[in-house]
Scaffold this motif. Structure first.
Motif, mmCIF file in Angstrom:
data_model
loop_
_atom_site.group_PDB
_atom_site.id
_atom_site.type_symbol
_atom_site.label_atom_id
_atom_site.label_comp_id
_atom_site.label_asym_id
_atom_site.label_seq_id
_atom_site.Cartn_x
_atom_site.Cartn_y
_atom_site.Cartn_z
ATOM 1 N N ASN A 117 0.961 -1.024 -0.026
ATOM 2 C CA ASN A 117 0.184 0.164 0.229
ATOM 3 C C ASN A 117 0.652 0.999 0.116
ATOM 4 O O ASN A 117 1.204 1.436 1.043
ATOM 5 N N THR A 118 1.520 1.444 -1.539
ATOM 6 C CA THR A 118 2.085 2.795 -1.181
ATOM 7 C C THR A 118 2.433 3.236 -2.298
ATOM 8 O O THR A 118 2.039 2.766 -3.819
ATOM 9 N N PRO A 119 2.579 4.732 -2.741
ATOM 10 C CA PRO A 119 2.450 5.609 -3.841
ATOM 11 C C PRO A 119 4.389 5.549 -3.839
ATOM 12 O O PRO A 119 4.021 6.123 -5.636
ATOM 13 N N GLY A 120 4.788 4.625 -3.825
ATOM 14 C CA GLY A 120 6.174 4.189 -4.640
ATOM 15 C C GLY A 120 7.542 5.436 -3.547
ATOM 16 O O GLY A 120 7.395 5.763 -1.951
ATOM 17 N N GLY A 121 8.293 6.564 -4.125
ATOM 18 C CA GLY A 121 9.448 6.896 -3.530
ATOM 19 C C GLY A 121 10.636 6.546 -3.701
ATOM 20 O O GLY A 121 10.886 7.076 -5.277
ATOM 21 N N SER A 122 11.630 6.399 -3.022
ATOM 22 C CA SER A 122 13.085 6.584 -4.132
ATOM 23 C C SER A 122 13.291 4.838 -4.593
ATOM 24 O O SER A 122 13.310 3.910 -4.311
ATOM 25 N N ASP A 142 10.268 -23.587 -3.287
ATOM 26 C CA ASP A 142 9.558 -24.756 -1.904
ATOM 27 C C ASP A 142 8.511 -23.018 -1.887
ATOM 28 O O ASP A 142 7.461 -23.614 -1.163
ATOM 29 N N ILE A 143 8.568 -22.268 -2.082
ATOM 30 C CA ILE A 143 7.831 -20.913 -0.855
ATOM 31 C C ILE A 143 7.821 -20.033 -1.656
ATOM 32 O O ILE A 143 8.008 -19.344 -2.349
ATOM 33 N N PRO A 144 6.380 -20.154 -2.481
ATOM 34 C CA PRO A 144 6.446 -18.650 -3.158
ATOM 35 C C PRO A 144 6.151 -17.379 -2.435
ATOM 36 O O PRO A 144 5.686 -17.410 -1.669
ATOM 37 N N LEU A 145 6.423 -16.679 -3.472
ATOM 38 C CA LEU A 145 5.941 -15.328 -3.064
ATOM 39 C C LEU A 145 5.110 -14.458 -4.464
ATOM 40 O O LEU A 145 5.872 -13.885 -5.166
ATOM 41 N N VAL A 146 4.234 -13.914 -3.474
ATOM 42 C CA VAL A 146 3.134 -13.299 -4.158
ATOM 43 C C VAL A 146 2.757 -11.759 -3.132
ATOM 44 O O VAL A 146 3.194 -11.330 -2.306
ATOM 45 N N VAL A 147 2.427 -10.590 -4.583
ATOM 46 C CA VAL A 147 2.317 -9.284 -4.191
ATOM 47 C C VAL A 147 0.860 -9.434 -3.655
ATOM 48 O O VAL A 147 -0.112 -9.928 -4.757
ATOM 49 N N VAL A 148 0.060 -8.849 -3.290
ATOM 50 C CA VAL A 148 -1.271 -8.310 -2.116
ATOM 51 C C VAL A 148 -1.248 -6.808 -2.878
ATOM 52 O O VAL A 148 -0.756 -6.218 -1.225
ATOM 53 N N VAL A 149 -1.963 -6.103 -3.319
ATOM 54 C CA VAL A 149 -2.358 -4.857 -3.437
ATOM 55 C C VAL A 149 -3.850 -4.243 -2.535
ATOM 56 O O VAL A 149 -4.435 -5.365 -2.665
ATOM 57 N N ASP A 150 -2.967 -2.993 -2.283
ATOM 58 C CA ASP A 150 -4.435 -3.383 -0.305
ATOM 59 C C ASP A 150 -4.796 -1.925 -1.405
ATOM 60 O O ASP A 150 -5.526 -2.130 -2.920
ATOM 61 N N GLU A 151 -4.532 -0.922 -0.819
ATOM 62 C CA GLU A 151 -5.138 0.732 -2.294
ATOM 63 C C GLU A 151 -4.659 0.858 -3.091
ATOM 64 O O GLU A 151 -4.986 1.405 -4.676
ATOM 65 N N ILE A 167 1.044 -11.167 -8.638
ATOM 66 C CA ILE A 167 0.407 -10.014 -8.035
ATOM 67 C C ILE A 167 -1.205 -9.858 -7.775
ATOM 68 O O ILE A 167 -1.460 -9.890 -9.293
ATOM 69 N N TYR A 168 -2.032 -9.795 -7.124
ATOM 70 C CA TYR A 168 -2.444 -10.302 -6.933
ATOM 71 C C TYR A 168 -3.955 -7.927 -6.463
ATOM 72 O O TYR A 168 -2.761 -7.749 -5.786
ATOM 73 N N VAL A 169 -4.495 -8.003 -6.634
ATOM 74 C CA VAL A 169 -5.131 -6.872 -6.722
ATOM 75 C C VAL A 169 -6.456 -7.141 -6.322
ATOM 76 O O VAL A 169 -7.453 -7.517 -6.654
ATOM 77 N N ASP A 170 -7.190 -5.596 -6.052
ATOM 78 C CA ASP A 170 -8.810 -6.172 -5.479
ATOM 79 C C ASP A 170 -9.451 -4.728 -6.928
ATOM 80 O O ASP A 170 -7.823 -4.510 -8.311
ATOM 81 N N PRO A 171 -10.699 -4.879 -7.427
ATOM 82 C CA PRO A 171 -11.005 -4.768 -8.830
ATOM 83 C C PRO A 171 -10.333 -3.175 -8.698
ATOM 84 O O PRO A 171 -10.014 -1.930 -9.631
ATOM 85 N N ALA A 172 -10.788 -1.948 -7.295
ATOM 86 C CA ALA A 172 -10.241 -1.106 -7.285
ATOM 87 C C ALA A 172 -8.997 -0.413 -6.910
ATOM 88 O O ALA A 172 -8.772 0.974 -6.578
ATOM 89 N N SER A 173 -8.081 -1.187 -6.529
ATOM 90 C CA SER A 173 -6.936 -1.223 -6.466
ATOM 91 C C SER A 173 -5.735 0.286 -7.581
ATOM 92 O O SER A 173 -6.619 -0.439 -8.468
ATOM 93 N N ILE A 174 -5.065 0.741 -7.459
ATOM 94 C CA ILE A 174 -4.132 1.618 -8.178
ATOM 95 C C ILE A 174 -3.240 1.641 -8.118
ATOM 96 O O ILE A 174 -2.648 0.943 -7.247
ATOM 97 N N VAL A 175 -3.043 0.685 -9.844
ATOM 98 C CA VAL A 175 -1.411 0.091 -9.605
ATOM 99 C C VAL A 175 -1.032 0.843 -11.076
ATOM 100 O O VAL A 175 -1.487 1.424 -11.862
ATOM 101 N N GLY A 176 0.127 1.151 -11.045
ATOM 102 C CA GLY A 176 1.626 1.710 -12.153
ATOM 103 C C GLY A 176 2.270 2.854 -12.086
ATOM 104 O O GLY A 176 2.359 2.867 -11.409
ATOM 105 N N SER A 177 1.711 3.714 -12.372
ATOM 106 C CA SER A 177 3.038 5.045 -12.572
ATOM 107 C C SER A 177 3.399 4.574 -13.016
ATOM 108 O O SER A 177 4.921 5.054 -11.679
ATOM 109 N N ILE A 178 4.388 4.357 -13.791
ATOM 110 C CA ILE A 178 5.639 3.648 -14.203
ATOM 111 C C ILE A 178 6.553 5.087 -14.569
ATOM 112 O O ILE A 178 6.312 4.813 -16.360
ATOM 113 N N GLY A 179 6.784 5.342 -14.279
ATOM 114 C CA GLY A 179 7.507 6.841 -14.451
ATOM 115 C C GLY A 179 8.285 7.734 -13.312
ATOM 116 O O GLY A 179 8.474 6.688 -12.554
ATOM 117 N N VAL A 180 8.949 8.368 -13.682
ATOM 118 C CA VAL A 180 9.927 9.078 -12.816
ATOM 119 C C VAL A 180 10.286 10.396 -12.789
ATOM 120 O O VAL A 180 9.487 11.360 -13.614
#
Length: 329
Positions: A117-122, A142-151, A167-180
Motif C-alpha cells: 500500500n504505497t505511492p512509491g518513493g526512492s 518451494d515457498i512462493p512469494l506473491v504481492v497483494v495490493v491494498d489501496e 500480483i493480486y489486486v482489488d478491482p478498485a486498487s490503483i496500480v502503475g505510474s511507471i515513470g520518474v
C-alpha cells in the motif's frame, strides 16, 4: 513594661508567636522533604532508564511482537510495505528485506505475501527490495512469494512488486505510474519584484544546477531530462523482466506514467488476478493462519536512528545536498 519601655508580651502573644514559628518551620520541612522526594524520584528514573538502555544494548530484552513468539504450524507469512519507500521510513529496503528474510526462514511458512500500500518513493530503495525478493525466490523455490495490493501500488511500489511470482489486486486498487519525476519551484520573478539578490558561490560550473532562484539553464535542463530518461529505462527493463509476456498492452501506454484501476491492470497484464491476504492464504497457499513478519524497530533503535538522522540532515542541509531528489511517484 520591659526595660526598653515596650509593653511586655502577654502569654497569648507568646503562644501565637511560637505557633507561627512552628508553622513556618513545618512548611520549610515539608518543602525540603518534597524537594528530596522529587530529586530521588528523578534519580531513580534516570537509573532505571540507564539500566533499560544497557539491557537493550546487551540484548537482554525481547521486543518481538507476541504473534512472532508463538510456535507456528502451517501458515501464510505476511510482510507489509506501507507508506512512502524511503531509507529513513518504515518502508525502507532495510526493514522490508529483514521482514522478508524472517518470513522465508519461518518454519511452517507455506507462502509469503508482500502486502503493498504505497505511492512509491526512492528508486534506490525500491530497487534493493526488488533485488532481495528475486534472491529469496531463487533460494527458496518451494515457498512462493506473491504481492497483494491494498489501496495503492504505484511507481516505486510497482517496481518492487514485479519481482514477485504473481500480483493480486482489488478491482478498485490503483496500480502503475511507471515513470520518474523530479520537481521543484522557480522564484526568479518573485525575487525581482521584491528586490532580493541571490548570492551563490560555487566551485564547479554545474554545482548550482537547477537553482530555484536562478533562471533555468537549457543545458542543465537537458542533462537532467537525460538522467530521468535513463532511470525510466531502468524501470521499464525491470518491469519487462518481471512481467515478461504477461504484459498485453503497447509500451507507449503501459510505460507512460499512467495509473490504472486494479481491474484494468489485470486486463493489461500488470497484475495477475483479484485477491486479498485472506483469499490468497486460503485459496492459493492453503494455509489460512496468517502471521505478520513486518519488521518493527524497538524504541531504542528508533531513538538512536533519529539522533543519527538529525545530525545527517543538518550536515546535508549545510552542504546543500538536501534538495532535488529523484522519485518514482
Amino acid at each position: 513594661m520591659n526595660e526598653l519601655g515596650s509593653p511586655s508580651p502577654t502569654n497569648q502573644d507568646a503562644a501565637w508567636q511560637r505557633g507561627l514559628i512552628e508553622k513556618i518551620a513545618l512548611q520549610n520541612q515539608k518543602a525540603e522533604s518534597s524537594k528530596r522526594f522529587w530529586k530521588n524520584l528523578w534519580r531513580a528514573v534516570w537509573v532505571a532508564l540507564a539500566l533499560l538502555l544497557l539491557a537493550a544494548i546487551m540484548g537482554w530484552l525481547d521486543f518481538t511482537r507476541p504473534d512472532m513468539k508463538v510456535s507456528k504450524g502451517a501458515h501464510t507469512a505476511v510482510v507489509r510495505l506501507d507508506g512512502v519507500i524511503d531509507s529513513e521510513g518504515k518502508a525502507s529496503a532495510e526493514k522490508i528485506n529483514e521482514g522478508l528474510r524472517a518470513a522465508f526462514k519461518a518454519p511452517g511458512a507455506k507462502g509469503v505475501i508482500l502486502h503493498c500500500n504505497t505511492p512509491g518513493g526512492s528508486p534506490v530503495q525500491a530497487g534493493q527490495i526488488n533485488t532481495e525478493m528475486k534472491r529469496l525466490r531463487a533460494a527458496n523455490k518451494d515457498i512462493p512469494l506473491v504481492v497483494v495490493v491494498d489501496e495503492l501500488c504505484a511507481s516505486g511500489g510497482y517496481y518492487a512488486a514485479v519481482a514477485a511470482e504473481k500480483i493480486y489486486v482489488d478491482p478498485a486498487s490503483i496500480v502503475g505510474s511507471i515513470g520518474v519525476i523530479m520537481d521543484g519551484f522557480g522564484a526568479v520573478g518573485a525575487m525581482e519584484k521584491l528586490g532580493i539578490e541571490r548570492r551563490t558561490l560555487t566551485a564547479g560550473e554545474n554545482k548550482a544546477m537547477l537553482d530555484m532562484f536562478a533562471p533555468v539553464n537549457p543545458k542543465h535542463k537537458e542533462y537532467m531530462q537525460g538522467m530521468l530518461n535513463e532511470v525510466h529505462q531502468q524501470f521499464i527493463k525491470v518491469v519487462k523482466d518481471g512481467r515478461g509476456t504477461r504484459i498485453k498492452a503497447p509500451d507507449a501506454e503501459v510505460f507512460s506514467g499512467l495509473v490504472y484501476s486494479g481491474e484494468r491492470s489485470v486486463a493489461l497484464g500488470l497484475a495477475d488476478g483479484f485477491g486479498s491476504i485472506d483469499t490468497v492464504a486460503r485459496e492459493v497457499f492453503k494455509a489460512e493462519d496468517v502471521v505478520d513478519y513486518t519488521h518493527e524497530e524497538n524504541p531504542f533503535d528508533r531513538f538512536a536512528k533519529r539522533i543519527g538522522a538529525t545530525f545527517g540532515k543538518g550536515f546535508a542541509s549545510a552542504a546543500g545536498m538536501d534538495s532535488g531528489k529523484v522519485r518514482w511517484r
